[in-house]
Motif scaffolding. Structure first.
Motif, PDB file in Angstrom:
ATOM      1  N   TRP A  19      21.748   5.728 -43.334  1.00 39.76           N
ATOM      2  CA  TRP A  19      21.892   6.300 -42.222  1.00 39.76           C
ATOM      3  C   TRP A  19      20.556   6.286 -41.480  1.00 39.76           C
ATOM      4  O   TRP A  19      19.463   6.966 -42.001  1.00 39.76           O
ATOM      5  CB  TRP A  19      22.605   7.348 -42.250  1.00 39.76           C
ATOM      6  N   THR A  20      20.206   5.885 -40.371  1.00 36.67           N
ATOM      7  CA  THR A  20      19.329   5.965 -39.420  1.00 36.67           C
ATOM      8  C   THR A  20      19.429   6.354 -38.024  1.00 36.67           C
ATOM      9  O   THR A  20      20.301   5.662 -37.337  1.00 36.67           O
ATOM     10  CB  THR A  20      18.452   4.646 -39.421  1.00 36.67           C
ATOM     11  N   PRO A  21      18.846   7.453 -37.512  1.00 41.07           N
ATOM     12  CA  PRO A  21      19.127   7.933 -36.043  1.00 41.07           C
ATOM     13  C   PRO A  21      18.795   6.589 -35.316  1.00 41.07           C
ATOM     14  O   PRO A  21      17.852   5.792 -35.346  1.00 41.07           O
ATOM     15  CB  PRO A  21      18.084   9.065 -36.025  1.00 41.07           C
ATOM     16  N   TYR A  22      19.602   6.764 -33.973  1.00 44.83           N
ATOM     17  CA  TYR A  22      19.644   5.606 -32.894  1.00 44.83           C
ATOM     18  C   TYR A  22      18.084   5.481 -32.597  1.00 44.83           C
ATOM     19  O   TYR A  22      17.417   4.429 -32.108  1.00 44.83           O
ATOM     20  CB  TYR A  22      20.322   5.951 -31.673  1.00 44.83           C
ATOM     21  N   GLY A  23      17.280   6.696 -32.226  1.00 40.78           N
ATOM     22  CA  GLY A  23      16.093   6.491 -31.740  1.00 40.78           C
ATOM     23  C   GLY A  23      14.994   5.909 -32.882  1.00 40.78           C
ATOM     24  O   GLY A  23      13.726   5.739 -32.409  1.00 40.78           O
ATOM     25  N   GLN A  24      15.201   5.785 -33.953  1.00 41.83           N
ATOM     26  CA  GLN A  24      14.440   5.148 -35.058  1.00 41.83           C
ATOM     27  C   GLN A  24      14.850   3.861 -35.215  1.00 41.83           C
ATOM     28  O   GLN A  24      14.265   3.074 -36.019  1.00 41.83           O
ATOM     29  CB  GLN A  24      14.470   5.959 -36.418  1.00 41.83           C
ATOM     30  N   MET A  25      15.543   3.103 -34.372  1.00 41.48           N
ATOM     31  CA  MET A  25      15.947   1.697 -34.311  1.00 41.48           C
ATOM     32  C   MET A  25      15.092   1.153 -33.101  1.00 41.48           C
ATOM     33  O   MET A  25      15.394   1.761 -31.864  1.00 41.48           O
ATOM     34  CB  MET A  25      17.444   1.527 -34.545  1.00 41.48           C
ATOM     35  N   GLU A  59      35.256   8.402 -27.010  1.00 40.79           N
ATOM     36  CA  GLU A  59      34.627   8.179 -25.888  1.00 40.79           C
ATOM     37  C   GLU A  59      34.477   9.392 -24.923  1.00 40.79           C
ATOM     38  O   GLU A  59      33.460   9.735 -24.359  1.00 40.79           O
ATOM     39  CB  GLU A  59      35.679   7.275 -24.966  1.00 40.79           C
ATOM     40  N   LEU A  60      35.731  10.313 -25.148  1.00 37.31           N
ATOM     41  CA  LEU A  60      35.439  11.682 -24.527  1.00 37.31           C
ATOM     42  C   LEU A  60      34.508  12.561 -24.917  1.00 37.31           C
ATOM     43  O   LEU A  60      33.610  13.399 -24.502  1.00 37.31           O
ATOM     44  CB  LEU A  60      36.841  12.409 -24.376  1.00 37.31           C
ATOM     45  N   ILE A  61      34.538  12.653 -26.464  1.00 36.57           N
ATOM     46  CA  ILE A  61      33.634  13.663 -27.197  1.00 36.57           C
ATOM     47  C   ILE A  61      32.445  13.026 -27.544  1.00 36.57           C
ATOM     48  O   ILE A  61      31.454  13.974 -27.304  1.00 36.57           O
ATOM     49  CB  ILE A  61      34.309  14.182 -28.230  1.00 36.57           C
ATOM     50  N   TRP A  62      31.998  12.097 -28.017  1.00 36.20           N
ATOM     51  CA  TRP A  62      30.919  11.476 -28.560  1.00 36.20           C
ATOM     52  C   TRP A  62      30.068  10.994 -27.330  1.00 36.20           C
ATOM     53  O   TRP A  62      28.777  11.383 -27.376  1.00 36.20           O
ATOM     54  CB  TRP A  62      31.298  10.525 -29.548  1.00 36.20           C
ATOM     55  N   GLY A  63      30.550  10.351 -26.475  1.00 32.99           N
ATOM     56  CA  GLY A  63      29.733   9.566 -25.599  1.00 32.99           C
ATOM     57  C   GLY A  63      29.172   8.411 -26.144  1.00 32.99           C
ATOM     58  O   GLY A  63      29.239   7.883 -27.271  1.00 32.99           O
ATOM     59  N   LYS A  64      28.535   7.467 -25.229  1.00 30.68           N
ATOM     60  CA  LYS A  64      28.110   5.938 -25.526  1.00 30.68           C
ATOM     61  C   LYS A  64      27.008   5.915 -26.631  1.00 30.68           C
ATOM     62  O   LYS A  64      27.023   5.336 -27.501  1.00 30.68           O
ATOM     63  CB  LYS A  64      27.710   5.379 -24.178  1.00 30.68           C
ATOM     64  N   LYS A  65      26.117   6.832 -26.444  1.00 31.76           N
ATOM     65  CA  LYS A  65      24.856   6.833 -27.249  1.00 31.76           C
ATOM     66  C   LYS A  65      25.370   7.076 -28.608  1.00 31.76           C
ATOM     67  O   LYS A  65      24.851   6.342 -29.815  1.00 31.76           O
ATOM     68  CB  LYS A  65      23.958   7.944 -26.958  1.00 31.76           C
ATOM     69  N   ARG A  66      26.226   7.881 -28.989  1.00 34.28           N
ATOM     70  CA  ARG A  66      26.678   8.355 -30.214  1.00 34.28           C
ATOM     71  C   ARG A  66      27.492   7.228 -30.853  1.00 34.28           C
ATOM     72  O   ARG A  66      27.468   6.810 -32.101  1.00 34.28           O
ATOM     73  CB  ARG A  66      27.411   9.706 -30.166  1.00 34.28           C
ATOM     74  N   ILE A  67      28.029   6.718 -30.144  1.00 34.94           N
ATOM     75  CA  ILE A  67      29.144   5.493 -30.639  1.00 34.94           C
ATOM     76  C   ILE A  67      28.315   4.356 -30.819  1.00 34.94           C
ATOM     77  O   ILE A  67      28.737   3.768 -32.037  1.00 34.94           O
ATOM     78  CB  ILE A  67      30.220   5.119 -29.379  1.00 34.94           C
ATOM     79  N   ALA A  80      14.502  -1.103 -39.372  1.00 36.20           N
ATOM     80  CA  ALA A  80      15.059  -1.466 -38.212  1.00 36.20           C
ATOM     81  C   ALA A  80      14.170  -1.100 -36.913  1.00 36.20           C
ATOM     82  O   ALA A  80      14.535  -1.600 -35.801  1.00 36.20           O
ATOM     83  CB  ALA A  80      16.569  -0.892 -37.968  1.00 36.20           C
ATOM     84  N   GLU A  81      13.140  -0.249 -37.079  1.00 39.86           N
ATOM     85  CA  GLU A  81      12.249   0.151 -35.978  1.00 39.86           C
ATOM     86  C   GLU A  81      11.564  -1.017 -35.686  1.00 39.86           C
ATOM     87  O   GLU A  81      10.753  -1.012 -34.665  1.00 39.86           O
ATOM     88  CB  GLU A  81      11.628   1.391 -36.286  1.00 39.86           C
ATOM     89  N   GLU A  82      11.261  -2.006 -36.422  1.00 42.79           N
ATOM     90  CA  GLU A  82      10.525  -3.219 -36.364  1.00 42.79           C
ATOM     91  C   GLU A  82      11.132  -4.311 -35.889  1.00 42.79           C
ATOM     92  O   GLU A  82      10.708  -5.600 -36.111  1.00 42.79           O
ATOM     93  CB  GLU A  82       9.648  -3.346 -37.622  1.00 42.79           C
ATOM     94  N   LEU A  83      12.354  -4.307 -35.653  1.00 42.85           N
ATOM     95  CA  LEU A  83      13.486  -5.521 -35.215  1.00 42.85           C
ATOM     96  C   LEU A  83      12.895  -6.189 -34.423  1.00 42.85           C
ATOM     97  O   LEU A  83      12.628  -5.742 -33.218  1.00 42.85           O
ATOM     98  CB  LEU A  83      14.796  -5.055 -35.312  1.00 42.85           C
ATOM     99  N   SER A  84      12.934  -7.698 -34.440  1.00 44.98           N
ATOM    100  CA  SER A  84      12.254  -8.592 -33.182  1.00 44.98           C
ATOM    101  C   SER A  84      13.578  -8.838 -32.666  1.00 44.98           C
ATOM    102  O   SER A  84      14.832  -8.715 -33.047  1.00 44.98           O
ATOM    103  CB  SER A  84      11.705  -9.872 -33.939  1.00 44.98           C
ATOM    104  N   THR A  85      13.589  -9.627 -31.707  1.00 45.71           N
ATOM    105  CA  THR A  85      14.737 -10.159 -30.823  1.00 45.71           C
ATOM    106  C   THR A  85      15.183 -11.174 -31.499  1.00 45.71           C
ATOM    107  O   THR A  85      16.608 -10.965 -31.779  1.00 45.71           O
ATOM    108  CB  THR A  85      14.418 -10.733 -29.539  1.00 45.71           C
ATOM    109  N   THR A  86      14.703 -12.045 -32.396  1.00 47.97           N
ATOM    110  CA  THR A  86      15.416 -12.959 -33.120  1.00 47.97           C
ATOM    111  C   THR A  86      16.175 -12.281 -34.496  1.00 47.97           C
ATOM    112  O   THR A  86      17.235 -12.723 -34.705  1.00 47.97           O
ATOM    113  CB  THR A  86      14.372 -13.960 -33.476  1.00 47.97           C
ATOM    114  N   GLU A  87      15.412 -11.248 -34.895  1.00 55.77           N
ATOM    115  CA  GLU A  87      16.128 -10.849 -36.151  1.00 55.77           C
ATOM    116  C   GLU A  87      17.475 -10.129 -35.805  1.00 55.77           C
ATOM    117  O   GLU A  87      18.351 -10.045 -36.370  1.00 55.77           O
ATOM    118  CB  GLU A  87      15.153  -9.731 -36.858  1.00 55.77           C
TER     119      GLU A  87
END
Length: 264
Positions: free
Chosen positions: A91-97, A173-181, A210-217
């Protein structure tokens, strides 16, 4: 002087047997009690189930989703086949990808994700038309629908499961929101054999986070999502390479990482 009256010998009127003495119920207490009891139990059961779904959705808005029914199914299949059953997932937070991860899966799977409310009705209607014409059966699930199915439900096709999927899709959609989804999707999506999530795939196939993913990867991981068991990130086929390039073009056409500004 008043004359005393002796009432000891006065005849008494009996009310025993009188139609006014007792009112008999024509209803059956036992039958009524049983029906009300069963009805009450059924009502309470559905109420408890409904409340539990709300609790689960609210809970997973904040708690990492470490394990899903899909992971359980894959593990059971591997054990039954006598194959390695260890699941790779981190598990990795969205902000660390890197944002390339989110952009690639949206470009590949659901380009209307930032704007719809869980369903792409145009795509759904197109899929229905294709299926009615006898063409290859295909779905039109959005990222939200995939998350709802993978977190809360089982795999397979049935009207019951699709109905529950729609319910949970509306709820997240109602409770989580897009970022959490999208955060949950990037962590639970099947990205290879016994591998789930972009972080696990990045470390397994590219040797970095995943913090270092390139566009191609990122595009190559997304290219394998339709069938991560058949398609390989580590050894991409000609089809996967072609699809990777198509996804990269879509990522650019969407405006790059700026496309995610309504999600971030």
């Amino acid at each position: 002087m008043a004359k005393r009256v002796d009432l000891s010998n006065t005849p008494r009127t009996s009310t025993r047997g009188s139609k006014f003495s007792r009112i008999k119920s024509t209803d059956s207490p036992k039958a009524g009690w049983t029906f009300n009891r069963v009805l009450g139990r059924i009502g309470r059961y559905f109420l408890y189930v409904w409340i539990s779904t709300i609790v689960a959705v609210v809970l997973f808005k904040f708690v990492p989703v470490y394990f899903t029914p899909t992971m359980a199914a894959r593990k059971i299949d591997a054990i039954q086949a006598g194959e390695p059953s260890k699941i790779s997932s981190q598990w990795t937070p969205y902000g660390q990808m890197d944002r390339n991860a989110a952009l690639a899966v949206i470009a590949s799977e659901d380009q209307l994700f930032p704007d719809h409310h869980g369903f792409d009705f145009d795509a759904m209607w197109g899929a229905v038309n294709n299926n009615l014409k006898g063409k290859r059966i295909k779905g039109a699930s959005t990222i939200s629908q995939q998350v709802a199915k993978n977190v809360f439900l089982w795999q397979g096709r049935s009207y019951l499961r699709k109905g529950l999927e729609a319910y949970f899709t509306l709820m997240i959609e109602l409770i989580w929101g897009k970022k959490r989804i999208i955060e949950v999707y990037l962590n639970i999506a099947e990205t290879g054999k016994m591998t789930f999530g972009v972080e696990a795939a990045s470390r397994k196939y590219y040797g970095h986070s995943a913090e270092e993913l390139s566009t191609t990867e990122a595009a190559r991981i997304a290219a394998c999502l339709p069938n991560p068991i058949r398609f390989s990130v580590a050894s991409p086929s000609g089809y996967v390479n072609k699809r990777t390039q198509a996804i990269k073009r879509q990522m650019k056409a969407l405006g790059g990482k700026k496309f995610l500004r309504n999600i971030d």
